[in-house]
Scaffold this active site. Structure first.
Site, PDB file in Angstrom:
ATOM      1  N   LYS A  14       0.964   4.142  -2.979  1.00 26.02           N
ATOM      2  CA  LYS A  14       0.737   5.561  -2.703  1.00 26.02           C
ATOM      3  C   LYS A  14       1.942   6.414  -3.096  1.00 26.02           C
ATOM      4  O   LYS A  14       1.787   7.552  -3.551  1.00 26.02           O
ATOM      5  CB  LYS A  14       0.374   5.746  -1.226  1.00 26.02           C
ATOM      6  CG  LYS A  14      -1.000   5.193  -0.875  1.00 26.02           C
ATOM      7  CD  LYS A  14      -2.071   5.855  -1.733  1.00 26.02           C
ATOM      8  CE  LYS A  14      -3.454   5.319  -1.521  1.00 26.02           C
ATOM      9  NZ  LYS A  14      -4.480   6.026  -2.324  1.00 26.02           N
ATOM     10  N   TYR A  26       0.844  -1.204   0.000  1.00 17.63           N
ATOM     11  CA  TYR A  26       0.000   0.000   0.000  1.00 17.63           C
ATOM     12  C   TYR A  26       0.877   1.251   0.000  1.00 17.63           C
ATOM     13  O   TYR A  26       0.608   2.206  -0.733  1.00 17.63           O
ATOM     14  CB  TYR A  26      -0.916  -0.015   1.218  1.00 17.63           C
ATOM     15  CG  TYR A  26      -1.884   1.153   1.252  1.00 17.63           C
ATOM     16  CD1 TYR A  26      -3.023   1.156   0.457  1.00 17.63           C
ATOM     17  CD2 TYR A  26      -1.657   2.255   2.083  1.00 17.63           C
ATOM     18  CE1 TYR A  26      -3.916   2.218   0.485  1.00 17.63           C
ATOM     19  CE2 TYR A  26      -2.543   3.321   2.115  1.00 17.63           C
ATOM     20  CZ  TYR A  26      -3.668   3.299   1.314  1.00 17.63           C
ATOM     21  OH  TYR A  26      -4.542   4.353   1.335  1.00 17.63           O
TER      22      TYR A  26
END
Length: 242
Positions: A163, A159
């Site tokens: 990002k 994740y």
């Protein structure tokens, strides 16, 4: 703020912050194009918009991890409008695991594909419609997980990677598209509270200096940014964690 002449695309519009964005833009008068991973999720948000008397809403299925699905979504939007004024890149898979080894290969691929590749492909495929607008804005919900040296207690490394990819993409895109009048706006919030926008808690949530960030405050930043004169380029909103 009146957005009756705006056409707005929102990804991840089936729930949470994306749903709130869709409902708020519709309330302000915009024609909204709602994407969610399933048609049913997008249709639920559309039904809520129609129930409030806002009639210009369209629902689509779009799996950001599937390039063919992204292309089909962009093509369907193009069949219904000749321009897009605002693209809100909100959808991205959240992945919380205690360590790198705890997530499956499939989870890692899906997280990176939806958050990183999916954001690039949605923007790329909708760019011709954005360039047809006189006031194009691209808003991307990144995360504090896309900030160098920032940490999150539960976010998986995949994740964080997704990002950081989003952050790099939007920074480069901003420089590339500014000469063409496209504003690229990124948000880097920490975890925030998302009460139901249709509930009393939405407006009643405390917003003092010691209170946690709320979806309402984030959404106010988005509408503020797109409401500025066209010579005002707000590159990013960075928020201090609690």
């Amino acid at each position: 703020m009146n957005l009756t002449d705006h056409r707005v695309v929102v990804t991840g519009a089936g729930r949470d912050f994306g749903r709130a964005v869709a409902l708020r833009f519709a309330e302000l008068g915009a024609e909204v194009f709602l994407a969610a991973r399933t048609q049913e999720a997008a249709e639920r948000t559309r039904a809520e918009i129609l129930a409030r008397g806002d009639t210009r809403a369209h629902a689509f299925a779009c799996d950001l991890a599937d390039p063919a699905s992204v292309r089909a979504f962009a093509r369907a939007v193009g069949e219904r409008t000749d321009r897009v004024d605002v693209l809100v890149n909100n959808d991205a898979r959240w992945l919380a695991e205690p360590d790198l080894l705890s997530a499956s290969d499939e989870d890692v691929v899906d997280t990176l594909a939806s958050g990183a590749t999916g954001t690039v492909l949605v923007t790329r495929n909708l760019l011709p419609l954005l360039l047809a607008s006189e006031r194009p804005d691209i808003v991307t919900m990144v995360s504090i997980c896309g900030v160098p040296n920032a940490s999150h207690p539960t976010a998986h490394e995949a994740y964080h990677a997704a990002k950081h990819a989003q952050a790099g993409f939007t920074e480069s895109l901003s420089r590339r598209l500014r000469p063409r009048g496209v504003r690229v706006i990124s948000l880097f919030p920490p975890d925030f509270d998302t009460p139901d926008i249709l509930s009393p808690e939405w407006d009643a949530a405390p917003d003092g200096p010691q209170d946690p960030l709320t979806a309402k405050s984030l959404l106010d930043c988005v509408t503020f940014a797109i409401g500025q004169p066209r010579n005002c380029y707000i590159n990013a909103f960075h928020f201090e964690p609690a």
